[in-house]
Design a protein around this motif. Sequence first.
Motif, PDB file in Angstrom:
ATOM      1  N   GLN A   1     -30.201   5.272  15.988  1.00  0.00           N
ATOM      2  CA  GLN A   1     -29.858   6.451  15.189  1.00  0.00           C
ATOM      3  C   GLN A   1     -29.137   6.041  13.906  1.00  0.00           C
ATOM      4  O   GLN A   1     -29.299   6.673  12.858  1.00  0.00           O
ATOM      5  CB  GLN A   1     -28.997   7.412  16.008  1.00  0.00           C
ATOM      6  N   PHE A   2     -28.346   4.982  13.999  1.00  0.00           N
ATOM      7  CA  PHE A   2     -27.644   4.466  12.822  1.00  0.00           C
ATOM      8  C   PHE A   2     -28.651   3.994  11.771  1.00  0.00           C
ATOM      9  O   PHE A   2     -28.497   4.252  10.576  1.00  0.00           O
ATOM     10  CB  PHE A   2     -26.728   3.313  13.240  1.00  0.00           C
TER      11      PHE A   2
ATOM     12  N   ARG B   1     -30.246   6.977  10.107  1.00  0.00           N
ATOM     13  CA  ARG B   1     -29.372   7.618   9.118  1.00  0.00           C
ATOM     14  C   ARG B   1     -29.169   6.750   7.879  1.00  0.00           C
ATOM     15  O   ARG B   1     -28.724   7.241   6.845  1.00  0.00           O
ATOM     16  CB  ARG B   1     -27.996   7.929   9.747  1.00  0.00           C
ATOM     17  N   ASN B   2     -29.455   5.462   8.008  1.00  0.00           N
ATOM     18  CA  ASN B   2     -29.257   4.532   6.888  1.00  0.00           C
ATOM     19  C   ASN B   2     -30.541   3.742   6.639  1.00  0.00           C
ATOM     20  O   ASN B   2     -30.564   2.506   6.795  1.00  0.00           O
ATOM     21  CB  ASN B   2     -28.084   3.587   7.189  1.00  0.00           C
TER      22      ASN B   2
ATOM     23  N   GLN C   1     -37.628   9.891  10.619  1.00  0.00           N
ATOM     24  CA  GLN C   1     -37.380  10.718   9.441  1.00  0.00           C
ATOM     25  C   GLN C   1     -38.403  11.848   9.348  1.00  0.00           C
ATOM     26  O   GLN C   1     -38.058  12.983   9.033  1.00  0.00           O
ATOM     27  CB  GLN C   1     -37.420   9.857   8.183  1.00  0.00           C
TER      28      GLN C   1
ATOM     29  N   SER D   1     -37.551  14.372  11.946  1.00  0.00           N
ATOM     30  CA  SER D   1     -36.377  15.138  11.530  1.00  0.00           C
ATOM     31  C   SER D   1     -36.750  16.173  10.477  1.00  0.00           C
ATOM     32  O   SER D   1     -36.301  17.325  10.528  1.00  0.00           O
ATOM     33  CB  SER D   1     -35.305  14.190  10.986  1.00  0.00           C
TER      34      SER D   1
END
Length: 393
Positions: free
Chosen positions: A275-276, A279-280, A353, A356
């Motif tokens: 997940q990190f 997000r990056n 992504q 999401s």
Amino acid sequence: MLDARISCHARRRELSQAVQVFNSIADHGLLPSTSSYHSLLHAYSKSGHPPYGIQESIALEAESVFKTMVQAGHRPSLFAFQWLMETQARAGLASKAVETFDLLVQHGKVPDAYSLTNLVDAYARAKQPLKAQEIFDAKIAEHDIQLTIANWNALLGAYAKAGHMDGAYATWQKMLKHKVVPNAVTQRVLAMAFGGNPQMASALVAEAQKLQDAAAAEPDGTPTERPDFPGNKARQHSWQMQAVGAGIGPRGPFVLDLHGLSKPAAGLALQNRLQFFARNPELLSGPGPLPKRDLIIITGIGRNSFTSTPADSMRTAVQQQLVLLKLPCKVGTNEGRVYVSHEALFQYVRQEQRSSTLRTFLHEASLRYLMVFGGVSGIFAATYVIPKLLEGQ
């Protein structure tokens, strides 16, 4: 000199070498001293890897050493009793640990928080959480023991190891009620206790982290964890680091060290790391050329886990989780490491992504649909319902 060598091997968790040096004392025409026996008992208590249990035979050897020491006229210290208890606890010999605790009291020693932790851990490894709770409550009242975070973690772990989620949650609520400041071990145990419910596990771990951060921010706060001892640093694993961005440097492969964690905690750490990345994404693809960096997951090979089959290993659990996430992986020449290529990681992040974005689109579309439906319903009411009401007047 020989005693110092035994202590050195004890700190490095090298039991066989410690026993060898102890046995060599007689070869030098000497008799073992009290310090010699104490150092050897310490070696027994620290043998193997902390998260794993030890064989029953090791605990019985430690008990034999303790009895020989007493018969030779040496007076065991409080630590000697506690090291024997720790060895018995790690072997799951709960009744033996209780006997040693009672013997400790008979010798006029005052049991402390460490003594209680060993007792609770013994029943935890024997998968008897209710008995651990009973011992916990009884010994506190009987000996007026001042509790530490280690005691609460041991009790929480007793329920976690038995899969007793309700008991674990009740213990966590008691910790909050008593204003106990959690630490990294608490977070690992919470993750293990609620591993079957990842959302709840994440929420509780996050709650524990907030409490820990708040306590650390207080100017007069007192430390809640034991200081780092140089001999233990190679074996220490920080849950917070593995849960977020540890092992992500400016160059070289990404590294996630799961060695020493429970399987539920490791699964949550792997999930959080992925997940990190999601997000990056700039870590994998950003402006300008970036070096391709694989993800290396350190699982260990379970040398000290005493697992019955290879299917029980951490490596297998990690591979299964990656398969479910549709992330290709491989095991290299080092069997204790699982590799995920940069390309596979990049594709996974891109898919996350897209998913999401799709979820956000569907959520917004559903809101628009509700607004349109509400508007149409209003028009229908104004056109048909209101005239009917007026006709009735």
